[in-house]
Structure formats: C-alpha cells, structure tokens
Write a protein that holds these residues in place. Structure first.
Motif, PDB file in Angstrom:
ATOM      1  N   THR A  37     -10.384 -23.797  -8.387  1.00 37.01           N
ATOM      2  CA  THR A  37     -10.292 -22.450  -8.938  1.00 37.01           C
ATOM      3  C   THR A  37     -10.864 -22.446 -10.350  1.00 37.01           C
ATOM      4  O   THR A  37     -10.900 -23.466 -11.025  1.00 37.01           O
ATOM      5  N   MET A  38     -11.306 -21.266 -10.785  1.00 43.47           N
ATOM      6  CA  MET A  38     -11.858 -21.096 -12.126  1.00 43.47           C
ATOM      7  C   MET A  38     -11.064 -20.098 -12.962  1.00 43.47           C
ATOM      8  O   MET A  38     -10.992 -20.204 -14.175  1.00 43.47           O
ATOM      9  N   GLN A  39     -10.474 -19.105 -12.324  1.00 39.95           N
ATOM     10  CA  GLN A  39      -9.610 -18.137 -12.993  1.00 39.95           C
ATOM     11  C   GLN A  39      -8.703 -17.512 -11.946  1.00 39.95           C
ATOM     12  O   GLN A  39      -9.152 -17.193 -10.839  1.00 39.95           O
ATOM     13  N   THR A  40      -7.448 -17.347 -12.285  1.00 45.46           N
ATOM     14  CA  THR A  40      -6.463 -16.771 -11.366  1.00 45.46           C
ATOM     15  C   THR A  40      -5.666 -15.723 -12.116  1.00 45.46           C
ATOM     16  O   THR A  40      -5.268 -15.944 -13.261  1.00 45.46           O
ATOM     17  N   ALA A  41      -5.420 -14.584 -11.476  1.00 46.99           N
ATOM     18  CA  ALA A  41      -4.661 -13.521 -12.129  1.00 46.99           C
ATOM     19  C   ALA A  41      -3.947 -12.671 -11.100  1.00 46.99           C
ATOM     20  O   ALA A  41      -4.412 -12.505  -9.964  1.00 46.99           O
ATOM     21  N   THR A  42      -2.820 -12.115 -11.511  1.00 48.48           N
ATOM     22  CA  THR A  42      -2.125 -11.127 -10.699  1.00 48.48           C
ATOM     23  C   THR A  42      -2.919  -9.828 -10.712  1.00 48.48           C
ATOM     24  O   THR A  42      -3.271  -9.319 -11.776  1.00 48.48           O
ATOM     25  N   ILE A  43      -3.200  -9.296  -9.534  1.00 50.40           N
ATOM     26  CA  ILE A  43      -3.877  -8.004  -9.411  1.00 50.40           C
ATOM     27  C   ILE A  43      -2.909  -7.079  -8.675  1.00 50.40           C
ATOM     28  O   ILE A  43      -2.802  -7.113  -7.450  1.00 50.40           O
ATOM     29  N   ASP A  44      -2.177  -6.263  -9.424  1.00 51.12           N
ATOM     30  CA  ASP A  44      -1.091  -5.481  -8.846  1.00 51.12           C
ATOM     31  C   ASP A  44      -1.558  -4.548  -7.734  1.00 51.12           C
ATOM     32  O   ASP A  44      -0.872  -4.432  -6.710  1.00 51.12           O
ATOM     33  N   PRO A  45      -2.714  -3.848  -7.866  1.00 44.44           N
ATOM     34  CA  PRO A  45      -3.130  -2.986  -6.764  1.00 44.44           C
ATOM     35  C   PRO A  45      -3.422  -3.747  -5.471  1.00 44.44           C
ATOM     36  O   PRO A  45      -3.402  -3.147  -4.394  1.00 44.44           O
ATOM     37  N   VAL A  46      -3.703  -5.046  -5.574  1.00 48.99           N
ATOM     38  CA  VAL A  46      -3.929  -5.863  -4.380  1.00 48.99           C
ATOM     39  C   VAL A  46      -2.612  -6.409  -3.849  1.00 48.99           C
ATOM     40  O   VAL A  46      -2.462  -6.685  -2.654  1.00 48.99           O
ATOM     41  N   GLY A  47      -1.643  -6.594  -4.722  1.00 51.54           N
ATOM     42  CA  GLY A  47      -0.323  -7.027  -4.316  1.00 51.54           C
ATOM     43  C   GLY A  47      -0.116  -8.526  -4.313  1.00 51.54           C
ATOM     44  O   GLY A  47       0.872  -9.013  -3.751  1.00 51.54           O
ATOM     45  N   THR A  48      -1.003  -9.274  -4.963  1.00 48.61           N
ATOM     46  CA  THR A  48      -0.856 -10.720  -5.020  1.00 48.61           C
ATOM     47  C   THR A  48      -1.765 -11.281  -6.097  1.00 48.61           C
ATOM     48  O   THR A  48      -2.370 -10.528  -6.876  1.00 48.61           O
ATOM     49  N   LEU A  49      -1.869 -12.616  -6.169  1.00 50.81           N
ATOM     50  CA  LEU A  49      -2.791 -13.279  -7.085  1.00 50.81           C
ATOM     51  C   LEU A  49      -4.141 -13.452  -6.402  1.00 50.81           C
ATOM     52  O   LEU A  49      -4.224 -13.767  -5.203  1.00 50.81           O
ATOM     53  N   LEU A  50      -5.200 -13.239  -7.162  1.00 50.65           N
ATOM     54  CA  LEU A  50      -6.550 -13.557  -6.736  1.00 50.65           C
ATOM     55  C   LEU A  50      -7.080 -14.689  -7.604  1.00 50.65           C
ATOM     56  O   LEU A  50      -6.793 -14.749  -8.803  1.00 50.65           O
ATOM     57  N   SER A  51      -7.849 -15.582  -6.985  1.00 53.71           N
ATOM     58  CA  SER A  51      -8.527 -16.636  -7.730  1.00 53.71           C
ATOM     59  C   SER A  51     -10.019 -16.532  -7.505  1.00 53.71           C
ATOM     60  O   SER A  51     -10.477 -16.352  -6.357  1.00 53.71           O
ATOM     61  N   LEU A  52     -10.783 -16.640  -8.583  1.00 54.68           N
ATOM     62  CA  LEU A  52     -12.205 -16.937  -8.450  1.00 54.68           C
ATOM     63  C   LEU A  52     -12.327 -18.447  -8.338  1.00 54.68           C
ATOM     64  O   LEU A  52     -11.731 -19.184  -9.136  1.00 54.68           O
ATOM     65  N   ALA A  53     -13.083 -18.923  -7.367  1.00 57.81           N
ATOM     66  CA  ALA A  53     -13.164 -20.356  -7.116  1.00 57.81           C
ATOM     67  C   ALA A  53     -14.587 -20.742  -6.737  1.00 57.81           C
ATOM     68  O   ALA A  53     -15.376 -19.911  -6.272  1.00 57.81           O
ATOM     69  N   LEU A  54     -14.898 -22.008  -6.933  1.00 63.00           N
ATOM     70  CA  LEU A  54     -16.137 -22.595  -6.436  1.00 63.00           C
ATOM     71  C   LEU A  54     -15.776 -23.522  -5.282  1.00 63.00           C
ATOM     72  O   LEU A  54     -15.002 -24.467  -5.457  1.00 63.00           O
ATOM     73  N   LEU A  55     -16.327 -23.228  -4.100  1.00 62.91           N
ATOM     74  CA  LEU A  55     -16.037 -24.020  -2.905  1.00 62.91           C
ATOM     75  C   LEU A  55     -17.320 -24.613  -2.340  1.00 62.91           C
ATOM     76  O   LEU A  55     -18.406 -24.030  -2.467  1.00 62.91           O
TER      77      LEU A  55
END
Length: 447
Positions: free
Chosen positions: A374-392
């Motif tokens: 992961t590179m950045q993770t944040a709570t996104i309330d309108p989505v209802g969970t945490l999202l991570s930007l990641a390199l896979l």
C-alpha cells in the motif's frame, strides 16, 4: 556550524532505510488549517454531494523559474511535452533520475513565455534548482516555502482556494455574478472580484468538478469571505486538515513517493546539497512492508500511472531508462477496498474505527505471498470503509481479485522482512485507480 546534509544523515544512520524508518509515524497533515470544521465525515460528503471550500494556501511550496532557459531546464529534467504548453496552462510535472525512477511530481504552471511556477512537495523543486544552478542555465529562482517552514514566519505570497463538488458551478456563479469563461481542464482564466484580480484554474478532486483560485495574498481574506457569503444558502462546507488528505485516495494520486536519489553515486553531490531536515531526509517510512534496500521503495512513472505524460520526442534525464522499461513494468497502481467487517475488527478493535489515515507501506499478499504494498490508506465515509492506493504485481491486479493487507508495524532492521510477526490480515478487493469513475475516465482523458 554547518547545516547537516542528507548525505550526512545517511552516513550517520548507516543506510537510507535506517535514516527513514520510523514505525508508528504520524501522518502528515496540512499546516495552519483547522483539523475539522464541520467534522471530517460531513466535509468528505460535501465534495461528493454539495460544495466544499478548501484552503491550500499554507502547505504548498512554491518556486518560480524565470529566464530565457526556463523551458529548456524543465524539459531537460522532466518527462513532459513542452511543445504544447500554453501560457495559463498547468501540467503535472514529472522529473525522473537517470535510472527512470521518479523524484516526485509537482504542479507546473506556465505564467509567461519564460516564467513558470512549480508547486507542491518540494523534492521536485530541489531537483530542478540543483540542475539549473549546476548546469549553468540562464534562469533565476524565487521560492516561497510552506507556512510551517517559511523563515521568520509571515504570510504566503499566494492564496489558493479550491471550490469542489456538484454545486461548485452554482457557488462560482453566485460569487462572481455569473459563470466564468469557458476553460479547458487544467487551464486557467483571469477573474476578478471588485477589482481584485486573480486566476481560476479548472481543476477537480475525487471526480468532482471545481476550480482552484490563485492570487496575491493581499486579496486572500476578501476572496475567502466572498465564497463563504455566497455559499451560505448552498450549505457550503469548509474542509479541514483531516478530510483534505483523503481525496487523493479516490482520485488515484499517490503523494510523495520515495525519491530515487539515495543510492546513485553520481548523485552524491546532490545529496550533499540537500538539507537533512528537508522532505528527503524526514518523510518517514513505516508499515508492515520492510526492506533494508531503499531501492525496493523506488517507483517509476509507469507504475504511478504517468505513462501517457512521457514525451519521448525530446531528450531528458532518464529517457533511455524509461524507453527500456516501457514494456516490462512489473507493478501497477490499484485501489484496494478493505473489507468493512475486518476494518471494524482490526483497526477499530470491534468498534467503528472513525477517521484513519496512513502513508504506511503495508504488505499486500495472496495465498502465495507478497504481491505488492500500500502507498496511502484513508477512511472514505461515503464509501463506508477504508480505501488503499497500492502498487501490485500486474498479474494480481485484475479488478475483483481478492487479497489481504497485512496490518502492522515492522520493527525495522534486525528482524527478517519476511518474518511472520503475527500481524492481522484485512481482506480487500482490487478495484481500478482512480476509484472514482468520473476521475478515472474524464480527468485522466483530459489531464
């Protein structure tokens, strides 16, 4: 007493990773802005459902490049196309090292034929200035650090206010007494309020339409108050530092990747020029992913989704390396949607985890082992969970793929990077980056 350099810090610590590794590091937040105004949840919803006002005036580092060699300097050290760069236009400027690893990106605005403004995280500015001075280019530099680092304090040279959300156009019309001139994406138009002149940059975040208004600081208070007054009937929400850090996760921008500058012997002089207490020496590494080799943290513009910005029609530092790497990119940028139940259990200890933000590099695994970070993770309330930007790894990046994020803090050197430290796993689903469909289609098509 001499100011210690980045190289001094590396030498004393023993390696770049030893210098930068800081478990449980606090995430960066914008300076001189309240943490919350209406509450981070309402502030996030504002740019999705209403209209939001963001103050970017204090945390941006600005550097003006002036002179007859300004375009040549920037083109020699950036991947971008300068053949079509209009006055009043802005671009995401991408400088790379000779190995093709990114230094960091910045926003570059062309203010006149031989005058540019480079804004953002100062690693790109350091790179351009060093090469401009070392290379004997006929240019001059004027800098304005962020408010937290401006010598002697004082006000910024510029104000920056973003107006974002579905009601942004209506707020602008109320403020200016009518619509602004038709403006292309990432181009700007001159505007005025009661004789106070500034510029409106067509911009957006998290897939929402909007503008960024930029002008002399002497007009800052007046312009800010005008937006607040006009926005009252629309339910305008000011955005604080917590919520401000999160739209990049939805819009697919990875802030502050590790600059690829720590190991090349030819950059020894550069590292000796950089202050230890700058961004290159103090932006921490942490998370469940650990490697003693700093090069494992380097990234290419292809991995960050900047491939279409690369213009091979001119010579620039890193061109040969990027040409060679064009068809062999190992990783790609994705969004991970973390399972809400696992987030509640692991991050929230069985409760609503509330606001969460981290720039930690967490391991991403499947049944066979490590497949990315992961590179950045944040709570996104309108989505209802945490999202991570990641390199896979590309073979594991298909949308819908199920993966696990290892949630924990590796202690660093002295412990095997592959050791099973008993960290909990959070289930996650691979989705595209940008996560927001409008940002993924319209913005990326028009950037």
């Amino acid at each position: 007493m001499a100011i210690p350099s980045l190289q001094d810090g590396i030498d004393e610590a023993g390696s770049p990773v030893e210098l930068l590794w800081k478990p449980h590091a606090e995430p960066w937040l914008p300076e001189v802005v309240d943490r919350e105004y209406a509450g981070w949840r309402l502030e996030q919803r504002a740019w999705h459902q209403g209209v939001a006002l963001l103050n970017l005036s204090h945390h941006m580092y600005d550097m003006w490049i002036d002179g007859p060699d300004a375009t040549r300097l920037l083109a020699d050290h950036g991947v971008n196309n300068f053949e079509r760069f209009a006055i009043g236009q802005a671009k995401q400027y991408v400088p790379v090292t000779r190995e093709g690893t990114i230094v960091t990106d910045g926003i570059l605005a062309r203010e006149a034929e031989d005058r540019y403004l480079l804004s953002g995280i100062p690693a790109a500015q350091h790179w351009v200035r060093y090469h401009g001075e070392k290379g004997g280019y006929d240019v001059s530099f004027t800098t304005d650090p962020s408010s937290a680092f401006r010598p002697g304090g004082g006000d910024p040279k510029l104000f920056r206010y973003q107006v974002q959300g579905p009601l942004a156009a209506e707020l602008v019309e109320r403020t200016f007494g009518g619509p602004l001139p038709e403006t292309k994406f990432f181009h700007s138009s001159p505007v005025a309020l009661d004789g106070r002149a500034f510029r409106a940059l067509r911009h957006g975040m998290a897939g929402q339409a909007g503008f960024e208004f930029i002008g002399p600081w002497e007009h800052a208070a007046y312009v800010h108050e005008a937006f607040l007054e006009a926005g009252g009937p629309l339910g305008l929400v000011q955005v604080g530092a917590l919520a401000y850090t999160t739209p990049s996760v939805e819009s697919g921008w990875i802030p502050s990747p590790v600059p690829g500058i720590y190991t090349d012997p030819d950059l020894l002089e550069y590292r000796r020029q950089l202050a230890l207490f700058g961004i290159e020496g103090k932006r921490p590494l942490n998370g469940s992913y650990f490697s003693a080799d700093i090069e494992d943290y380097y990234v290419s513009p292809y991995e960050l989704g900047y491939g279409k910005l690369i213009h091979f029609g001119h010579d620039f530092v890193g061109r040969d390396a990027l040409l060679k790497a064009k068809h062999s990119v190992r990783r790609t940028k994705v969004t991970l949607v973390l399972d809400p139940d696992d987030v509640r259990e692991v991050v929230g200890q069985g409760q609503d985890p509330g606001f969460h933000l981290t720039y930690a590099r967490h391991r991403v695994e499947n049944g066979t082992g490590l497949i990315g970070m992961t590179m950045q993770t944040a709570t996104i309330d309108p989505v209802g969970t945490l999202l991570s930007l990641a390199l896979l790894d590309r073979e594991h990046a298909e949308p819908g793929t199920q993966v696990h994020v290892v949630w924990g803090e590796h202690p660093g050197s002295g412990t095997d990077p592959e050791a099973d430290l008993g960290f909990p796993r959070i289930r996650a689903t691979v989705r595209p980056a940008p996560f927001n469909e409008h940002a993924r289609t319209f913005y990326r098509r028009n950037a």
